[in-house]
Design an enzyme around this catalytic site. Structure first.
Site, PDB file in Angstrom:
ATOM      1  N   LYS A  53       0.761  -1.164   0.022  1.00  0.00           N
ATOM      2  CA  LYS A  53      -0.054  -0.002   0.038  1.00  0.00           C
ATOM      3  C   LYS A  53       0.973   1.351  -0.010  1.00  0.00           C
ATOM      4  O   LYS A  53       0.496   2.261  -0.546  1.00  0.00           O
ATOM      5  CB  LYS A  53      -0.970   0.126   1.401  1.00  0.00           C
ATOM      6  CG  LYS A  53      -2.060  -0.894   1.004  1.00  0.00           C
ATOM      7  CD  LYS A  53      -2.711  -1.337   2.425  1.00  0.00           C
ATOM      8  CE  LYS A  53      -3.925  -2.538   2.231  1.00  0.00           C
ATOM      9  NZ  LYS A  53      -4.443  -2.758   3.388  1.00  0.00           N
ATOM     10  N   GLN A  97      -4.975  -1.865   9.494  1.00  0.00           N
ATOM     11  CA  GLN A  97      -4.968  -2.986   8.762  1.00  0.00           C
ATOM     12  C   GLN A  97      -5.574  -4.305   9.871  1.00  0.00           C
ATOM     13  O   GLN A  97      -5.069  -4.384  10.888  1.00  0.00           O
ATOM     14  CB  GLN A  97      -3.489  -3.369   8.444  1.00  0.00           C
ATOM     15  CG  GLN A  97      -3.301  -4.609   7.765  1.00  0.00           C
ATOM     16  CD  GLN A  97      -3.617  -4.577   6.321  1.00  0.00           C
ATOM     17  OE1 GLN A  97      -3.891  -3.623   5.761  1.00  0.00           O
ATOM     18  NE2 GLN A  97      -3.718  -5.783   5.966  1.00  0.00           N
ATOM     19  N   ASP A 120     -11.347   2.549   3.653  1.00  0.00           N
ATOM     20  CA  ASP A 120     -11.696   1.160   3.499  1.00  0.00           C
ATOM     21  C   ASP A 120     -13.210   0.770   3.050  1.00  0.00           C
ATOM     22  O   ASP A 120     -13.414  -0.162   2.694  1.00  0.00           O
ATOM     23  CB  ASP A 120     -11.428   0.355   4.917  1.00  0.00           C
ATOM     24  CG  ASP A 120      -9.992  -0.414   4.834  1.00  0.00           C
ATOM     25  OD1 ASP A 120      -9.709  -0.927   3.741  1.00  0.00           O
ATOM     26  OD2 ASP A 120      -9.459  -0.409   5.888  1.00  0.00           O
TER      27      ASP A 120
HETATM   28  N1  GUN Z   1      -7.055  -7.150   5.682  1.00  0.00           N
HETATM   29  C1  GUN Z   1      -7.112  -7.704   4.709  1.00  0.00           C
HETATM   30  N2  GUN Z   1      -7.871  -7.212   3.894  1.00  0.00           N
HETATM   31  C2  GUN Z   1      -7.845  -5.770   4.312  1.00  0.00           C
HETATM   32  C3  GUN Z   1      -8.530  -4.455   3.866  1.00  0.00           C
HETATM   33  O1  GUN Z   1      -9.197  -4.520   2.679  1.00  0.00           O
HETATM   34  N3  GUN Z   1      -8.575  -3.470   4.813  1.00  0.00           N
HETATM   35  C4  GUN Z   1      -7.705  -3.693   5.841  1.00  0.00           C
HETATM   36  N4  GUN Z   1      -7.923  -2.548   6.772  1.00  0.00           N
HETATM   37  N5  GUN Z   1      -7.587  -4.691   6.514  1.00  0.00           N
HETATM   38  C5  GUN Z   1      -7.624  -5.838   5.515  1.00  0.00           C
END
Ligand code: GUN
Length: 285
Positions: A53, A97, A120
């Protein structure tokens, strides 16, 4: 027949190229999109996702910051941190996350993030807005899949879309987005009695269950579009999907690979949401 392989990587690259230009223009207007990611503990998969990211953000000119916290922090400490970021005017997007350590309440964390910074798209306010078809932050993986389908001009309206997996992050919002596009949507999950009856009927089949090669050609209607959201580590240490790619490729019309399928699109939509958050903040001022 052999399926056309939908390269998420290629589509993501094109979108990111456009974003780069957009971010340059925004910066000329004094708008600097910024994403802050909170990473708790030392799960290797989470670390790898978060690094991806950050790299992608920097590539298009979005500022990024990773706050790394020990898995022993209290829930109260985390909520306080989020509240600080909510107030920080330089931060446009906040992402915590997942998964979180067991002693921290995930829903409480999600609901503490200001909806206007929830890139998100997990906050109940944003989920509600998505349900009624309002403009909002869409959850990144379903949003990325929708964008992939649209990039190939795959007909969604009137199609039978079958979602295997009902997580809050992928399955549930995916069904809603396809419904918003006038698909007839079926959700399948671990309690579904006869999975094949449903999947065999799918024009668009989306698989997000985290089980290596759970779907082979016997589950797929000839000419279907098959989207594989699974990321599973094989015994040899490579990554593979929930779909038996080599088998299903023989009868599908379109198929996404793993890796380089859905994954790069998920990150791209996170960048899109961050840019959107920055633009919206500017419009409010
Ligand atoms: N963990 C796995 N996929 C995601 C996601 O799309 N967003 C977040 N915040 N955590 C994740």
């Amino acid at each position: 027949m052999t399926a056309e392989i939908i390269s998420g990587l290629e589509v993501a690259k094109e979108i990111r190229q456009t974003m780069k230009t957009e971010v340059t223009t925004l910066k000329e207007q004094g708008i600097v999109p910024k994403l802050t990611v909170i990473l708790i503990g030392d799960d290797p998969a989470s670390h790898s996702y978060v690094n991806g990211k950050e790299k992608a953000s920097n590539e298009v000119g979005i500022e990024s910051e990773i706050i790394r916290l020990e898995s022993t922090i209290t829930e109260e400490f985390l909520l306080e941190k989020i509240n600080e970021l909510n107030k920080n005017e330089n931060v446009n997007g906040i992402l915590v996350q997942l998964p979180l350590p067991e002693h921290i309440n995930e829903q409480k964390v999600i609901e503490t993030i200001a909806p206007e910074k929830d890139v998100d798209g997990f906050h109940p306010i944003n989920i509600g807005r998505m349900m009624v078809g309002q403009d909002t932050f869409l959850p990144c993986t379903p949003y990325g899949i929708l964008t992939l389908l649209q990039s190939k001009d795959i007909t969604i309206s009137g199609s039978n879309a079958v979602i295997v997996g009902r997580s809050n992050i992928v399955g549930k919002p995916m069904g809603q987005l396809l419904l918003n596009e006038n698909a007839t949507v079926t959700y399948c999950h671990s309690r579904t009695k006869d999975l094949k009856v449903h999947t065999k009927n799918a024009d668009i089949l989306i698989v997000a269950i985290g089980k290596e090669h759970a779907i082979d050609a016997s589950y797929v209607k000839p000419g279907a579009t098959v989207i594989d959201v699974g990321v599973n580590r094989t015994n040899e240490g490579t990554l593979t999907g929930d779909v038996d790619f080599e088998d299903v490729k023989k009868i599908a019309a379109y198929i996404t690979p793993v890796p380089r399928g859905v994954g790069p699109m998920t990150i791209t939509m996170l960048l899109a949401n961050t840019i959107k958050a920055a633009k919206r903040r500017n419009e409010r001022e």
